[in-house]
Design a protein around this motif. Structure first.
Motif, PDB file in Angstrom:
ATOM      1  N   HIS A  34       0.824  -1.210   0.000  1.00 37.86           N
ATOM      2  CA  HIS A  34       0.000   0.000   0.000  1.00 37.86           C
ATOM      3  C   HIS A  34       0.857   1.259   0.000  1.00 37.86           C
ATOM      4  O   HIS A  34       0.506   2.261  -0.639  1.00 37.86           O
ATOM      5  CB  HIS A  34      -0.919  -0.010   1.223  1.00 37.86           C
ATOM      6  N   HIS A  35       1.986   1.211   0.683  1.00 37.49           N
ATOM      7  CA  HIS A  35       2.869   2.380   0.754  1.00 37.49           C
ATOM      8  C   HIS A  35       3.873   2.403  -0.403  1.00 37.49           C
ATOM      9  O   HIS A  35       4.776   3.267  -0.429  1.00 37.49           O
ATOM     10  CB  HIS A  35       3.625   2.392   2.085  1.00 37.49           C
ATOM     11  N   GLY A  36       3.756   1.468  -1.336  1.00 40.30           N
ATOM     12  CA  GLY A  36       4.607   1.476  -2.513  1.00 40.30           C
ATOM     13  C   GLY A  36       6.036   1.045  -2.267  1.00 40.30           C
ATOM     14  O   GLY A  36       6.927   1.375  -3.069  1.00 40.30           O
ATOM     15  N   LYS A  37       6.286   0.327  -1.186  1.00 40.18           N
ATOM     16  CA  LYS A  37       7.655  -0.091  -0.859  1.00 40.18           C
ATOM     17  C   LYS A  37       8.061  -1.371  -1.595  1.00 40.18           C
ATOM     18  O   LYS A  37       9.251  -1.598  -1.835  1.00 40.18           O
ATOM     19  CB  LYS A  37       7.800  -0.313   0.651  1.00 40.18           C
ATOM     20  N   VAL A  38       7.100  -2.224  -1.928  1.00 38.82           N
ATOM     21  CA  VAL A  38       7.395  -3.471  -2.625  1.00 38.82           C
ATOM     22  C   VAL A  38       6.467  -3.626  -3.819  1.00 38.82           C
ATOM     23  O   VAL A  38       5.399  -2.990  -3.897  1.00 38.82           O
ATOM     24  CB  VAL A  38       7.239  -4.700  -1.690  1.00 38.82           C
ATOM     25  N   LEU A  39       6.870  -4.497  -4.731  1.00 36.37           N
ATOM     26  CA  LEU A  39       6.055  -4.822  -5.896  1.00 36.37           C
ATOM     27  C   LEU A  39       5.033  -5.898  -5.535  1.00 36.37           C
ATOM     28  O   LEU A  39       5.240  -6.660  -4.587  1.00 36.37           O
ATOM     29  CB  LEU A  39       6.951  -5.336  -7.027  1.00 36.37           C
ATOM     30  N   PRO A  40       3.958  -6.005  -6.272  1.00 35.63           N
ATOM     31  CA  PRO A  40       3.003  -7.099  -6.035  1.00 35.63           C
ATOM     32  C   PRO A  40       3.628  -8.452  -6.371  1.00 35.63           C
ATOM     33  O   PRO A  40       4.485  -8.548  -7.257  1.00 35.63           O
ATOM     34  CB  PRO A  40       1.839  -6.776  -6.989  1.00 35.63           C
ATOM     35  N   LEU A  41       3.210  -9.491  -5.664  1.00 35.03           N
ATOM     36  CA  LEU A  41       3.709 -10.838  -5.938  1.00 35.03           C
ATOM     37  C   LEU A  41       3.326 -11.316  -7.327  1.00 35.03           C
ATOM     38  O   LEU A  41       3.979 -12.203  -7.887  1.00 35.03           O
ATOM     39  CB  LEU A  41       3.156 -11.811  -4.887  1.00 35.03           C
ATOM     40  N   THR A  42       2.274 -10.753  -7.870  1.00 29.34           N
ATOM     41  CA  THR A  42       1.799 -11.173  -9.192  1.00 29.34           C
ATOM     42  C   THR A  42       2.510 -10.462 -10.330  1.00 29.34           C
ATOM     43  O   THR A  42       2.288 -10.792 -11.500  1.00 29.34           O
ATOM     44  CB  THR A  42       0.287 -10.895  -9.305  1.00 29.34           C
ATOM     45  N   SER A  43       3.357  -9.492 -10.017  1.00 31.40           N
ATOM     46  CA  SER A  43       4.018  -8.718 -11.066  1.00 31.40           C
ATOM     47  C   SER A  43       5.289  -9.412 -11.529  1.00 31.40           C
ATOM     48  O   SER A  43       5.741 -10.396 -10.947  1.00 31.40           O
ATOM     49  CB  SER A  43       4.344  -7.316 -10.561  1.00 31.40           C
ATOM     50  N   ALA A  52      10.519   0.616  -5.817  1.00 30.57           N
ATOM     51  CA  ALA A  52       9.871  -0.495  -5.103  1.00 30.57           C
ATOM     52  C   ALA A  52      10.757  -1.733  -5.184  1.00 30.57           C
ATOM     53  O   ALA A  52      11.386  -2.005  -6.210  1.00 30.57           O
ATOM     54  CB  ALA A  52       8.493  -0.779  -5.691  1.00 30.57           C
ATOM     55  N   TYR A  53      10.803  -2.476  -4.104  1.00 29.96           N
ATOM     56  CA  TYR A  53      11.623  -3.678  -4.023  1.00 29.96           C
ATOM     57  C   TYR A  53      10.785  -4.916  -4.331  1.00 29.96           C
ATOM     58  O   TYR A  53       9.557  -4.893  -4.197  1.00 29.96           O
ATOM     59  CB  TYR A  53      12.221  -3.810  -2.624  1.00 29.96           C
ATOM     60  N   PRO A  54      11.436  -6.013  -4.732  1.00 28.79           N
ATOM     61  CA  PRO A  54      10.697  -7.270  -4.882  1.00 28.79           C
ATOM     62  C   PRO A  54      10.137  -7.677  -3.514  1.00 28.79           C
ATOM     63  O   PRO A  54      10.781  -7.433  -2.486  1.00 28.79           O
ATOM     64  CB  PRO A  54      11.754  -8.256  -5.380  1.00 28.79           C
ATOM     65  N   PRO A  55       8.964  -8.294  -3.471  1.00 25.88           N
ATOM     66  CA  PRO A  55       8.274  -8.525  -2.187  1.00 25.88           C
ATOM     67  C   PRO A  55       8.812  -9.698  -1.376  1.00 25.88           C
ATOM     68  O   PRO A  55       8.042 -10.548  -0.914  1.00 25.88           O
ATOM     69  CB  PRO A  55       6.825  -8.762  -2.626  1.00 25.88           C
ATOM     70  N   PHE A  56      10.141  -9.764  -1.221  1.00 23.78           N
ATOM     71  CA  PHE A  56      10.693 -10.715  -0.258  1.00 23.78           C
ATOM     72  C   PHE A  56      10.153 -10.356   1.124  1.00 23.78           C
ATOM     73  O   PHE A  56       9.906  -9.180   1.421  1.00 23.78           O
ATOM     74  CB  PHE A  56      12.221 -10.666  -0.248  1.00 23.78           C
ATOM     75  N   ILE A  57       9.989 -11.351   1.966  1.00 28.69           N
ATOM     76  CA  ILE A  57       9.427 -11.104   3.294  1.00 28.69           C
ATOM     77  C   ILE A  57      10.253 -10.081   4.055  1.00 28.69           C
ATOM     78  O   ILE A  57       9.717  -9.215   4.755  1.00 28.69           O
ATOM     79  CB  ILE A  57       9.318 -12.428   4.081  1.00 28.69           C
ATOM     80  N   SER A  58      11.562 -10.142   3.891  1.00 31.58           N
ATOM     81  CA  SER A  58      12.437  -9.198   4.594  1.00 31.58           C
ATOM     82  C   SER A  58      12.240  -7.774   4.105  1.00 31.58           C
ATOM     83  O   SER A  58      12.320  -6.823   4.889  1.00 31.58           O
ATOM     84  CB  SER A  58      13.897  -9.611   4.409  1.00 31.58           C
ATOM     85  N   PHE A  59      11.976  -7.590   2.803  1.00 26.58           N
ATOM     86  CA  PHE A  59      11.738  -6.250   2.272  1.00 26.58           C
ATOM     87  C   PHE A  59      10.391  -5.709   2.728  1.00 26.58           C
ATOM     88  O   PHE A  59      10.252  -4.509   2.985  1.00 26.58           O
ATOM     89  CB  PHE A  59      11.804  -6.258   0.746  1.00 26.58           C
ATOM     90  N   THR A  60       9.386  -6.559   2.831  1.00 32.46           N
ATOM     91  CA  THR A  60       8.075  -6.085   3.281  1.00 32.46           C
ATOM     92  C   THR A  60       8.131  -5.561   4.712  1.00 32.46           C
ATOM     93  O   THR A  60       7.377  -4.661   5.080  1.00 32.46           O
ATOM     94  CB  THR A  60       7.016  -7.204   3.196  1.00 32.46           C
ATOM     95  N   GLY A  61       9.032  -6.139   5.519  1.00 38.02           N
ATOM     96  CA  GLY A  61       9.156  -5.711   6.908  1.00 38.02           C
ATOM     97  C   GLY A  61      10.318  -4.789   7.168  1.00 38.02           C
ATOM     98  O   GLY A  61      10.753  -4.651   8.314  1.00 38.02           O
ATOM     99  N   ASN A  62      10.841  -4.164   6.122  1.00 43.27           N
ATOM    100  CA  ASN A  62      12.029  -3.328   6.282  1.00 43.27           C
ATOM    101  C   ASN A  62      11.703  -1.858   6.549  1.00 43.27           C
ATOM    102  O   ASN A  62      12.489  -1.148   7.174  1.00 43.27           O
ATOM    103  CB  ASN A  62      12.913  -3.431   5.031  1.00 43.27           C
ATOM    104  N   PHE A  63      10.546  -1.400   6.084  1.00 44.84           N
ATOM    105  CA  PHE A  63      10.232   0.032   6.154  1.00 44.84           C
ATOM    106  C   PHE A  63       9.031   0.261   7.075  1.00 44.84           C
ATOM    107  O   PHE A  63       8.074  -0.496   7.069  1.00 44.84           O
ATOM    108  CB  PHE A  63       9.915   0.567   4.747  1.00 44.84           C
TER     109      PHE A  63
END
Length: 248
Positions: A34-43, A52-63
């Motif tokens: 929602h905040h534009g920090k990661v890409l969708p898993l479907t992209s 935007a970063y790839p949606p690795f779990i670590s990236f989703t919880g980084n910001f």
């Protein structure tokens, strides 16, 4: 006075842990998305995308604000998983001939839980070395624990149901190992399937943990709280009775 708590509800601890952890991680993903920090898993994987970063779990919880929820979720999940591991250890303590295997198993799982706390509290982009160490401990030792428990489940065979459960755990353990291998193979060429493999590893591992409810329903856990004064008086009574027997 002796207070005894019948801990039957602990049977539900492992599935509740799995459901809430899975839900929490997906909430963190959607917050980061929602905040534009990661890409969708479907992209598709876009290596040159700096916004935007790839949606690795670590990236989703980084910001922030997702990082706040991420840390809390993993800390609580690690503690609850550690409790599950300890309960499993005590359940097998008198049932497994190879006691060292039970001890080695719970030690591996305890270190894996500690690795989860490292992942949750040390963000990837700020402290990558420590974060990756936590990831290694959580994934590799966690997978090793799955294989050990699969063998133990087959060996102990609780209520003649263990072999059926062991087959299911064998499939889950193999799937986790396969996803870990695929993740590292696909990492050579950046691809969104690498990210999906990581999410699959975590979800499969949570499913594996939830299966311990099958074993826990065959066991009753009791927490005993005994007053120190009463214990001392009981010891004195026991010693007095022994002295009387010796005098007789």
């Amino acid at each position: 006075m002796v207070n005894m708590w019948w801990c039957r509800p602990l049977v539900l601890l492992s599935p509740i842990l799995s459901m809430f952890t899975a839900a929490g991680l997906w909430v963190v993903y959607f917050i980061a998305l929602h905040h534009g920090k990661v890409l969708p898993l479907t992209s598709a994987y876009r290596k040159g995308n700096l916004s935007a970063y790839p949606p690795f779990i670590s990236f989703t919880g980084n910001f922030p604000p997702a990082s706040c929820y991420f840390s809390e979720i993993l800390n609580l999940a690690a503690f609850a998983a550690f409790v599950v591991g300890i309960l499993r250890y005590f359940q097998l303590k008198t049932k497994l001939d190879k006691r060292w295997l039970n001890i080695f198993s719970v030690v591996c799982f305890s270190i894996a839980c500690f690795g989860m706390t490292i992942v949750g509290n040390f963000q990837l982009l700020e402290m990558s070395v420590i974060h990756n160490l936590g990831t290694f401990l959580a994934f590799i030792l966690g997978n090793l624990y799955c294989w050990l428990q699969t063998y133990i489940t087959w060996k102990v065979n609780l209520n003649n149901q263990g072999k059926v459960v062991a087959i299911g755990r064998l499939v889950l353990s193999a799937a986790i190992s396969l996803c870990i291998i695929l993740k590292h193979v696909l990492a050579v060429i950046p691809h969104m399937h690498t990210v999906r493999c990581q999410w699959a590893v975590v979800m499969l591992f949570l499913i594996y943990i939830s299966t311990f409810a099958i074993d826990f329903r065959h066991c009753r856990f009791e927490v005993v709280c005994r007053d120190t004064v009463e214990r001392q008086s009981q010891c004195e009574d026991a010693n007095g009775s022994r002295e009387q027997q010796l005098e007789l």
